[in-house]
Structure formats: structure tokens, C-alpha cells
Design an enzyme around this catalytic site. Structure first.
Site, PDB file in Angstrom:
ATOM      1  N   ASP A   1       0.837  -1.202   0.000  1.00 19.22           N
ATOM      2  CA  ASP A   1       0.000   0.000   0.000  1.00 19.22           C
ATOM      3  C   ASP A   1       0.872   1.252   0.000  1.00 19.22           C
ATOM      4  O   ASP A   1       1.713   1.433   0.883  1.00 19.22           O
ATOM      5  CB  ASP A   1      -0.895   0.030   1.244  1.00 19.22           C
ATOM      6  CG  ASP A   1      -2.085  -0.908   1.116  1.00 19.22           C
ATOM      7  OD1 ASP A   1      -2.506  -1.190  -0.017  1.00 19.22           O
ATOM      8  OD2 ASP A   1      -2.601  -1.341   2.160  1.00 19.22           O
TER       9      ASP A   1
ATOM     10  N   ASP B   1      -9.787  -5.952  -0.651  1.00 19.62           N
ATOM     11  CA  ASP B   1      -8.766  -5.349   0.204  1.00 19.62           C
ATOM     12  C   ASP B   1      -9.436  -4.667   1.394  1.00 19.62           C
ATOM     13  O   ASP B   1     -10.087  -3.641   1.238  1.00 19.62           O
ATOM     14  CB  ASP B   1      -7.963  -4.331  -0.610  1.00 19.62           C
ATOM     15  CG  ASP B   1      -6.794  -3.745   0.162  1.00 19.62           C
ATOM     16  OD1 ASP B   1      -6.608  -4.105   1.346  1.00 19.62           O
ATOM     17  OD2 ASP B   1      -6.068  -2.917  -0.429  1.00 19.62           O
TER      18      ASP B   1
END
Length: 197
Positions: A13, A153
Site C-alpha cells: 500500500d 482489500d
């Protein structure tokens, strides 16, 4: 540990503190991970103006690059840029964004990252509406002939992993659930055993 685990990808991320209210890893960290990673890097850009940085992340070692539809007024151009660099191109959707926003581009992308929490912080509760989004997206992919994978996610854990795959998801990102455990490798193995993938 991740190299020796049953994980298929390493999800990274990238947050800029502008698109999402948090800062996280940047290019030097991705480069460092790539030097040691034995698995593909799945890079999720939670940043404004991702087109400025896509090439740098590809050079840093990204195999997949996902950009947020909400951050890309010229999404088709962004997808072309990613694919021309030799990466798999993904589009991420925030929880409030309808999958219908992808109708005109679904055939051009390799991956749809459905955010099942609000992006920016780990450890959030899974948003149940995600199941309906998966079903809608699966139908759109089938109707268009797209081969895009559906990635989930946020808030993925042992109890919802199998229902998510049964709903049509292909890829599960499990961060907090895995790394808050004293034995992350065992948790990853448990997820794989539960889901059978």
C-alpha cells in the site's frame, strides 16, 4: 517469512496523506522489498496524480499497479500507461464507488481492487455491502468478456475469506489479520487451507 509462506503476492500500500489520511511506504521501500521478495509485488497506489509515479514504481519492482478510479480523471490513459510499462493494470474502488463506473473500461484492465474498508488505515471492520459489489462486478466481467481478477482489500479474515471467494472474488488481501498474529505464516497457511486456493 512471506517468501516462505503460502502467500501468492506481496500487496504494498502506497499512501500520500492527500488521497487518504495516512502516509505509508514510498519508492525506496518498494525497491528494498523487491531486492528480497521472491513473490510478485502488487502495488496499490492510494495517491493523487498516480500517472506521475507509475513508471518509477514499475522500475522499483511492481508487477501489478492499481490506481484509484477516484484519483484518475483520465483513467483509460492511466491504464494504458501501466500496461505499456509491462505491468498488470488494476483499478481500485472506494466503498462508496459503484462498480458501474467501470463499465467502459472493464475489458481493458487486469484487476479490480474492491476496497472493503475505507482506505487509509488497517484494522477496520469489513463492509458487508462488498458481497453485492462482487456479484455485480462478476456479472459485468462475464458480460464484457473481460479477464479481470477481483481483489478484495480490507477486513479479510478467516471467517469471511471463503464466502468472499464463493461470491466471486479471486484475490484476497489480508494485512492486519495476518500481521497482528504471533505466527503470520501459520495464519496465511490457515487462510489458504480454508479457501482451498
Amino acid at each position: 517469512m512471506i517468501n516462505n509462506s503460502e502467500a501468492d503476492w506481496i500487496h504494498v500500500d502506497i499512501m500520500d496523506g492527500v488521497f487518504v489520511p495516512n502516509l505509508s511506504m514510498g519508492l525506496p521501500v518498494v525497491e528494498a522489498i523487491r531486492r528480497h521478495a521472491a513473490k510478485p509485488l502488487d502495488v496499490h497506489l492510494m495517491i493523487v496524480k498516480p500517472e506521475r509515479y507509475v513508471e518509477a514504481f514499475q522500475k522499483a519492482g511492481a508487477a501489478n499497479i492499481s490506481v484509484h478510479i477516484e484519483a484518475c480523471p483520465h483513467l483509460h490513459r492511466n491504464i494504458q500507461q501501466i500496461r505499456e510499462l509491462g505491468c498488470k493494470a488494476g483499478v481500485a474502488l472506494n466503498p462508496h464507488t459503484s462498480v458501474r463506473e467501470l463499465e467502459d473500461i472493464i475489458a481493458d484492465i487486469d484487476l479490480v481492487c474492491v476496497m472493503s474498508v475505507n482506505p487509509g488505515f488497517g484494522g477496520q471492520k469489513f463492509i458487508e455491502r462488498t458481497y453485492q459489489k462482487i456479484a455485480d462486478l462478476k456479472a459485468m466481467i462475464g458480460a464484457s468478456g473481460s479477464r479481470a481478477l477481483i481483489e478484495i482489500d480490507g477486513g479479510v479474515n478467516q471467517s469471511n475469506a471463503l464466502p468472499l471467494l464463493k461470491a466471486g472474488a479471486d484475490v484476497l488481501v489480508a494485512g492486519n489479520f495476518v500481521f497482528s498474529s504471533p505466527d503470520p505464516g501459520k495464519v496465511i497457511a490457515g487462510l489458504k487451507a480454508t479457501t482451498g486456493v
